[in-house]
Motif scaffolding. Structure first.
Motif, mmCIF file in Angstrom:
data_model
loop_
_atom_site.group_PDB
_atom_site.id
_atom_site.type_symbol
_atom_site.label_atom_id
_atom_site.label_comp_id
_atom_site.label_asym_id
_atom_site.label_seq_id
_atom_site.Cartn_x
_atom_site.Cartn_y
_atom_site.Cartn_z
ATOM 1 N N ASN A 69 6.011 -1.616 -0.536
ATOM 2 C CA ASN A 69 6.352 -2.944 -0.023
ATOM 3 C C ASN A 69 5.934 -4.046 -0.997
ATOM 4 O OD1 ASN A 69 7.279 -1.606 2.243
ATOM 5 N ND2 ASN A 69 5.467 -2.051 3.469
ATOM 6 N N HIS A 300 4.838 -4.265 6.850
ATOM 7 C CA HIS A 300 6.035 -4.147 7.675
ATOM 8 C C HIS A 300 5.595 -3.642 9.058
ATOM 9 C CE1 HIS A 300 10.321 -4.190 8.165
ATOM 10 N NE2 HIS A 300 10.446 -2.888 8.332
ATOM 11 N N ARG A 306 10.751 -4.636 11.919
ATOM 12 C CA ARG A 306 11.760 -3.596 11.685
ATOM 13 C C ARG A 306 13.122 -4.088 12.169
ATOM 14 N NH1 ARG A 306 10.760 1.945 14.733
ATOM 15 N NH2 ARG A 306 11.257 0.592 16.500
ATOM 16 N N LEU A 311 14.998 -6.565 5.147
ATOM 17 C CA LEU A 311 14.789 -5.244 4.561
ATOM 18 C C LEU A 311 14.249 -4.278 5.611
ATOM 19 C CD1 LEU A 311 13.349 -6.216 1.060
ATOM 20 C CD2 LEU A 311 15.655 -5.423 1.621
ATOM 21 N N GLY A 312 14.695 -4.480 6.844
ATOM 22 C CA GLY A 312 14.278 -3.635 7.953
ATOM 23 C C GLY A 312 15.326 -2.593 8.315
ATOM 24 N N PRO A 315 19.366 -3.841 7.306
ATOM 25 C CA PRO A 315 19.149 -4.668 6.112
ATOM 26 C C PRO A 315 20.311 -5.624 5.844
ATOM 27 C CG PRO A 315 19.695 -2.402 5.510
ATOM 28 C CD PRO A 315 19.476 -2.411 6.987
ATOM 29 N N ARG A 322 14.544 -0.674 1.398
ATOM 30 C CA ARG A 322 13.996 -1.147 2.668
ATOM 31 C C ARG A 322 12.473 -1.069 2.639
ATOM 32 N NH1 ARG A 322 17.720 1.668 7.400
ATOM 33 N NH2 ARG A 322 19.763 1.252 6.451
#
Length: 434
Positions: A69, A300, A306, A311-312, A315, A322
């Motif tokens: 991340n 995250h 999410r 980027l969950g 996306p 992700r």
């Protein structure tokens, strides 16, 4: 004029000093066999969460997910020409601040004086306080920090002439020698702080310019209150708010008192739209320094972010990896008092519940760990989790839970184990300060 994006600095010796703290009863979930050892000594033992006496419930961080991340957000921000000032209130963990700075964070963001004092205890050199600061005691302390350290850079927000007057009076009474940089905050109707119209923005800006203790340094906002979901209507509302933020920034052209004009927004749900707004062309002569302040990206989650993050699970950014959830709670099944119900030994004091209940994901038994399906957390009491059971779950088993909203995970845990690739071996211990 484009200025070098020099990352913030942090006192590495102070961060390393956290490893000298001795473990004892203050740190829930830590094995009693470690009491008396330093954090550094405990980490070298590479203990296992289940084989070496950790006491449930346990919340652990996944080191590989954190690394992923951090690298993903740093690379994406740089590719968009954005300067990242992560909101440290998510973790309040100086060791994680250092990792964010190692990945190029230009600044760290705080929300109040108490958090700022933690940052300064660890030598964070550039801080945005994403809030109004009108407390005279806090302002007096800030004046001393700025006067004592010429390399310390600081900005905060203002959204009223009265707030500017209070800041000026407190800083003057404290004998402040350095002016405080202030950004006009633009808000959302019915949301948090921030001016609601351009006329108020101009009045606040003029009050800052007139103050002998302040400098007008830019415009700030937070787009989160504009939408509660990522529907097209929600995304349109966020974009409309960011358009108003831009309008204020342009309207104040010619009044800024700093070489670079910081324009900043950005939580962890809509930073793609923030990037579009802050990096669109600006009028000639307006030297905008675009800053994004996402914080929850570092871990995250398996809930709110999410669902909402670009980027969950859904996306909105192409060709960008992700994010991965780095949070997992482990709670032991302690009771099966009736069919279809299991009670886990964890509750509100241990797990977040403000943006969604924990999510049962895996089951650990004497035979090993496997995916868990057909189970749902329905409620949390202070020390109990109510879980409906659609699979065979027995007293003594451990349930691995995905968590929602990192900001209300970290505040419950003064020391968190970080696990390696097997998900059980402890490779670090992270200290938080709330």
């Amino acid at each position: 004029m484009t200025l070098p994006a020099e990352p913030a600095r942090i006192d590495r010796d102070a961060v390393a000093g956290l490893r000298a703290e001795r473990l004892d009863w203050r740190f829930k979930s830590m094995p009693h066999a470690l009491f008396g050892l330093t954090v550094g000594e405990a980490v070298t033992r590479r203990l296992g969460l289940f084989r070496d006496g950790f006491v449930g419930p346990i919340v652990a961080l996944d080191n590989a997910a954190i690394e992923h991340n951090l690298a993903t957000m740093a690379a994406w921000s740089a590719s968009r020409g954005l300067h990242l000032a992560p909101h440290g209130k998510t973790t309040m963990a100086p060791a994680l601040f250092a990792r964010q700075i190692d990945c190029g964070a230009w600044a760290m963001t705080a929300a109040n004086t108490a958090q700022l004092r933690v940052y300064r205890a660890f030598g964070v050199s550039r801080v945005l306080l994403a809030n109004e600061l009108v407390d005279p005691a806090g302002l007096a302390w800030l004046a001393g920090e700025l006067d004592d350290d010429p390399d310390f850079e600081f900005s905060c927000w203002a959204d009223s002439v009265r707030g500017v007057e209070l800041m000026t009076a407190a800083l003057t009474a404290a004998g402040a020698r350095r002016p405080v940089d202030v950004l006009v905050e633009v808000g959302v109707a019915g949301g948090r702080c921030g001016v609601r119209d351009q006329s108020t923005a101009r009045a606040v800006a003029e009050a800052i310019v007139a103050s002998p203790a302040l400098r007008l340094a830019g415009v700030a906002g937070y787009e989160g209150p504009a939408a509660s979901d990522a529907s097209q209507a929600g995304l349109d509302a966020v974009s409309a708010y960011l358009g108003r933020l831009r309008e204020v920034a342009v309207a104040l052209r010619g009044r800024y008192e700093t070489d670079r004009v910081v324009v900043t927004a950005g939580g962890s749900s809509f930073f793609d739209l923030v990037a579009d707004a802050l990096t669109a062309p600006w009028p000639a002569g307006l030297a905008v320094w675009p800053v994004i302040r996402a914080g929850a990206y570092i871990t995250h989650d398996d809930g709110a972010y999410r669902a909402l993050s670009p980027l969950g699970a859904h996306p909105r950014l192409a060709n960008v990896p992700r994010f991965r959830s780095a949070l997992r709670a482990w709670a032991q099944v302690q009771s099966r008092p009736e069919p279809g119900l299991a009670l886990l030994a964890a509750g509100k004091r241990d797990l977040p519940y403000d943006l969604g209940m924990p999510e049962p994901q895996v089951l650990r038994t004497a035979e090993g760990t496997r995916a868990l399906s057909g189970c749902r957390v329905t409620a949390l009491a202070d020390q109990h989790t109510f879980m409906t059971v659609g699979a065979e779950v027995e007293v003594g088993d451990w349930v691995g839970l995905g968590l929602s909203h990192p900001c209300t995970v970290f505040d419950k845990w003064p020391l968190l184990p970080v696990t390696g690739t097997d998900g059980e071996t402890v490779v670090d211990l992270i200290r938080t300060f709330f």
